[in-house]
Design an enzyme around this catalytic site. Structure first.
Site, mmCIF file in Angstrom:
data_model
loop_
_atom_site.group_PDB
_atom_site.id
_atom_site.type_symbol
_atom_site.label_atom_id
_atom_site.label_comp_id
_atom_site.label_asym_id
_atom_site.label_seq_id
_atom_site.Cartn_x
_atom_site.Cartn_y
_atom_site.Cartn_z
ATOM 1 N N ALA A 25 18.234 32.302 28.946
ATOM 2 C CA ALA A 25 17.962 32.578 30.352
ATOM 3 C C ALA A 25 16.464 32.527 30.585
ATOM 4 O O ALA A 25 15.686 32.458 29.641
ATOM 5 C CB ALA A 25 18.495 33.956 30.744
ATOM 6 N N GLU A 51 15.704 39.672 30.599
ATOM 7 C CA GLU A 51 15.035 38.939 31.693
ATOM 8 C C GLU A 51 14.513 39.896 32.745
ATOM 9 O O GLU A 51 13.429 39.708 33.295
ATOM 10 C CB GLU A 51 15.971 37.903 32.316
ATOM 11 C CG GLU A 51 16.613 36.918 31.343
ATOM 12 C CD GLU A 51 15.637 36.248 30.371
ATOM 13 O OE1 GLU A 51 14.462 36.049 30.725
ATOM 14 O OE2 GLU A 51 16.070 35.937 29.233
HETATM 15 N N1 TRP Z 1 11.309 33.074 28.542
HETATM 16 C C1 TRP Z 1 12.676 32.825 28.184
HETATM 17 C C2 TRP Z 1 13.190 34.109 27.569
HETATM 18 O O1 TRP Z 1 13.000 34.394 26.439
HETATM 19 C C3 TRP Z 1 12.820 31.708 27.207
HETATM 20 C C4 TRP Z 1 13.188 30.372 27.733
HETATM 21 C C5 TRP Z 1 14.146 30.085 28.615
HETATM 22 C C6 TRP Z 1 12.654 29.126 27.345
HETATM 23 N N2 TRP Z 1 14.242 28.731 28.786
HETATM 24 C C7 TRP Z 1 13.328 28.126 28.025
HETATM 25 C C8 TRP Z 1 11.652 28.760 26.480
HETATM 26 C C9 TRP Z 1 13.045 26.778 27.833
HETATM 27 C C10 TRP Z 1 11.353 27.413 26.299
HETATM 28 C C11 TRP Z 1 12.050 26.422 26.970
HETATM 29 O O2 TRP Z 1 13.678 34.942 28.225
HETATM 30 ZN ZN ZN Z 2 12.043 36.418 26.886
#
Ligand code: TRP
Ligand code: ZN
Length: 882
Positions: A265, A301
């Protein structure tokens, strides 16, 4: 990137952005053939200088550039594969850029793309540059206003971050919506969604009394599967207020579920986009593990709104600043709401089964990496899970109250900023008046530290000396390491099983029965006094540090800890270590060309079997813990404890031990099965989940020897169960047995659930994990089944990742390696992020015997020889061969 040269980015080369963006206005005209994006940025030069303006951009068709209202001619700027450069700009100016993109052809699921006919975005880490030219780096934060124009019939719902400020009908069948985000943010948190979606709505009153609208957007047929996600969201919001004092900051919080998603997510400000796997659940469609996973990802999230969005990362080397901290936060949330001990065991299992392998392999990197080629390759178990362990160690060192003081200071000091892991640690130091200088090596040194412990008891002096020696194996780019600051929580068990009061030499009196020893030197000794009888040490309680601990325990001592340790994690761990002693013995027998002989292993088996019987006979207590105590170490963890990995011997040894336990305790297992049958309506409270876990673990064990009636029992549970947890366990058992019921159940299951993609994933994964010899052939057949689609990451994970990461027994063969390399090559053209992740098992080749090493390397070389290869796969494979 097409050909050979890889560009490495270094942390030490970080410089501040030369320009500031005060505001950005985005205008999207979404179309079937093409999408036109108009970006208007109000910009200014920062920190002097008169350099050129260089904006990031990839695969964009540039239609127009306007500087302060004047159209620039082609000779006034330069465009290449990665950027748009305008050599001459004033100190402050308005820049308008128009780009054309084709989201319908974007199979990388990075940037703007389509899923089930709907438009959606994924901008972390560097997807925004595939939408428009921009300063695509997290330390450029700005205010976003987004207008979306699209056909109203096809895309009735138009969403972006923040608040809806305008809506209109354009008269030609199109409509538009404008969203304004009042918080500055980096572009990786931008999101846009447009499509045929419906929502369930609820509301949350924050601690200061503000009403927040909560909406979960899904396709209409999924509206009845959102309740658990919504309840989870509300629990997460309340928990963050109570435990961290953090309140939500917008009037609306939206979650959109999509079927095509590279990860779990994404925490886009006010508009999370989720893999539908982490939203949709109903008792008959999702397992207990799915329900728990949804609650934890929803929380993760949500928690990012503070740990990630309000305070974000300066650069991508700081990724663990938000991910390690947020994983720690979601782990604590699950511990508080579900079961602390069970959650800890789950997390340690994942760490030891997968992160340790990563940390010991060719892609090993520190929690805060020093360099990368493709940032997407660094969303790793090390950054996430080990990063969370590092935060957990800080909380262990400063205590819960001290940790809260530190996090309060961190959020207050850095709200609205893009900062570093140093800033995080500094806040913890300042709030607690402590020095974490040495501790910070956890961020910079890679590899899993090893603790070699020994003890000596002096009966005359009534003294126990505990000696702890630390070391850390070399890792790529780091031949030697400096000592870590390691919190080692310990207790000492007296012969009656009680915890001894702990008094170190020099202390006036005993304090407590569990202590955190701070190990900072290569070798350290601790003298415990007033110990009347030789104790058994309980080391690394709660798994207080992500290390490999060695202590020369006898089987008897491990059985003693299993029965008496007051720390539930270590009780479980003693069980695992005792089983490991047996498994090592069996594996050795096999490798030495012999046949398995449990009796030849001395009293190890009888000790373990007796303890196992006691666990089965136990009444009451945490049933989830009981189920975990009934499980042998995972194959991946067993592999982690061996110098040379023989996956066939590991599987067969484990299977033999399971079979022996199952035969020797058949009656008790049946009793446990019967006594924990479903009672009343399905719910996911820990107590009910625990009942099912014990019942199904018993079923699984019974199914591992061909006792009478087991096939019938599984098939009957499969047919009569009213919940997916019980259905899946029964089907999983059948999938491992060659029988008519297997074919029948698989066919029935597909027939019933073929319209539900997430359940079809389960069906694919079970078949990929089967221990039957036909598994790889079956997978190849399934690749052509209408249920499979290589463009969908969930399908790839279900059929291919489950096989290569979760079925070592059937994967480790020449055909298995070739199959995997073939899939990586195909996927590289479609989705480099997913392709690169698939290579993880192949780059571990050094852990296997020479024959396997040669086969695996040959496949890696075949991939690397391809004329075109994404930078994602090229980085992993070339480092894997180095
Ligand atoms: N920030 C997201 C999480 O850890 C990670 C994430 C979601 C992500 N989609 C991605 C990282 C695509 C790299 C590419 O909650
Ligand atoms: Zn994260």
């Amino acid at each position: 990137m097409s050909s050979t040269a890889l560009k490495t980015i270094y942390l030490k080369e970080y410089t501040q952005p030369p320009f500031v963006i005060d505001r950005v206005k985005l205008h999207f005209e979404l179309g079937e053939e093409q999408t036109v994006v108009t970006t208007t940025m109000t910009m200014r030069r920062d920190g002097g200088g008169d350099g050129a303006l260089r904006l990031d951009g990839r695969h964009l068709q540039l239609l127009l550039v306007k500087l302060d209202g004047r159209v620039l001619m082609a000779k006034q700027y330069e465009v290449d594969e990665e950027s748009l450069t305008i050599p001459m700009v004033p100190d402050s100016f308005v820049l308008e850029i128009q780009t054309l993109i084709k989201p319908q052809e974007n199979t990388s699921l990075d940037g703007l793309y389509k899923s089930s006919g709907n438009f959606c975005t994924q901008c972390e880490a560097q997807g925004f540059r595939k939408i428009t030219y921009y300063l695509d780096r997290p330390d450029v934060m700005t205010l976003f206003t987004t207008t979306i124009v699209a056909d109203k019939a096809k895309y009735p719902v138009l969403l972006s971050n923040g608040n809806l400020v305008a809506q209109s009908e354009l008269g030609d069948g199109r409509h538009s919506a404008t969203w304004q985000d009042p918080f500055k943010k980096p572009c990786y948190l931008f999101a846009l969604v447009a499509g045929q979606l419906e929502f369930v709505e609820d509301s949350f009153t924050t601690m200061s009394g503000r009403q927040v609208a909560l909406r979960i957007y899904v396709e209409r047929h999924n509206l009845d599967k959102c309740d658990h996600a919504m309840q989870s969201l509300k629990r997460a919001m309340r928990w963050d207020e109570q435990v961290y004092g953090r309140e939500y900051d917008l009037d609306i919080y939206m979650i959109v579920a999509v079927d095509d998603f590279n990860m779990g997510a994404m925490e886009n400000k006010g508009l999370n986009v989720f893999n539908s796997k982490y939203v949709l659940a109903r008792p008959d469609t999702a397992t207990d593990a799915d329900f728990i996973g949804i609650e934890s990802v929803i929380a993760h999230e949500y928690f990012h709104n503070w740990s990630g969005n309000r305070v974000t990362c300066r650069d991508w080397f700081q990724l663990s600043l938000k991910e390690g901290f947020t994983v720690f936060r979601d782990q604590e949330f699950t511990s508080d709401l579900f079961s602390r001990a069970v959650k800890r065991i789950d997390d340690v299992n994942r760490l030891r089964s997968y992160q340790f392998a990563e940390d010991g392999g060719p892609m090993s990197h520190p929690v805060r990496p020093e360099s990368y080629v493709e940032i997407n390759n660094f969303y790793t178990l090390t950054v996430y899970e080990k990063g969370a362990e590092v935060v957990r160690m800080i909380s262990h060192l400063v205590g819960a109250a001290g940790f809260r003081k530190g996090s309060d200071l961190y959020f207050e000091r850095h709200d609205g900023q893009a900062v570093t892991t140093e800033d995080f640690v500094q806040a913890m130091e300042d709030a607690n008046g402590i020095d974490l200088t040495q501790f910070k090596r956890w961020y910079g040194q890679s590899g899993t530290p090893r603790l070699d412990c020994s003890s000596a008891y002096d009966a005359a002096a009534q003294r126990l000396t505990l000696t702890i020696r630390q070391s850390c194996p070399p890792t790529p780019g780091q031949a030697t390491k400096l000592p870590f600051h390691i919190p080692v929580e310990i207790g000492l068990l007296a012969p009656d099983g009680a915890d001894c009061p702990l008094q170190l030499a020099g202390e006036a009196a005993a304090m407590g029965t569990s202590r955190v020893l701070e190990c900072k030197d290569e070798v350290q000794s601790f003298q415990f006094i007033n110990i009347a009888h030789p104790p058994v040490p309980s080391l690394l309680r709660q798994f207080s540090a992500p290390v490999k601990l060695n202590y020369p325990y006898s089987s008897e001592e491990l059985a003693f800890l299993m029965a008496h340790d007051s720390d539930p994690f270590n009780r479980w761990n003693a069980n695992q270590q005792l089983a490991l002693l047996l498994l090592h013995g069996l594996i050795e027998q096999k490798i030495n060309g012999g046949t398995f002989d449990l009796q030849a292993l001395g009293n190890g088996y009888s000790l373990y079997s007796e303890a196992f019987g006691q666990i089965l006979a136990e009444q009451g207590g945490d049933l989830n813990l009981k189920a975990m105590a009934m499980a042998l170490p995972t194959e991946n963890y067993i592999a982690e404890t061996l110098a040379v990995v023989d996956p066939i011997a590991i599987h067969e040894a484990r299977w033999l031990l399971r079979g022996a336990l199952s035969r020797d305790h058949e009656a008790l297992l049946c009793e446990n099965y019967e006594n924990h049958l479903e009672q009343g309506r399905y719910n996911v409270k820990p107590e009910s989940v625990g009942r099912r876990a014990v019942k199904n673990t018993a079923l699984g064990l019974l199914a591992s020897h061909d006792g009478s009636g087991i096939i019938e029992l599984c098939y009957s549970q499969f047919n009569s169960a009213d919940n997916m947890t019980d259905v899946m366990m029964a089907l999983r058992c059948l999938t491992d047995i060659q029988c008519d019921e297997r074919q029948q159940a698989l066919a029935q299951f597909y027939d019933k659930w073929q319209g539900e993609p997430l359940i079809v994933d389960k069906w694919l994964a079970l078949q990929a994990m089967s221990r039957l010899p036909t598994t790889l052939a079956d997978i190849k057949t399934l690749m052509n089944h209408p249920a499979f689609n290589i463009k969908n990451p969930n399908k790839v994970r279900a059929l291919i990742s489950s096989f290569v990461n979760g079925n070592a027994y059937r994967f480790h063969s020449a055909e298995g390696y070739t199959f995997l390399a073939d899939q990586i090559v195909i996927l590289d053209r479609l989705n480099p992020q997913v392709a690169a992740r698939l290579a993880a098992p192949l780059i571990q080749w050094r852990r296997y015997d020479e024959a396997r090493q040669l086969l695996m390397c040959a496949e890696l070389k075949r991939i690397l020889a391809l004329p075109t290869l994404s930078s994602d796969v090229r980085e992993v494979v070339s480092k894997g061969l180095a």
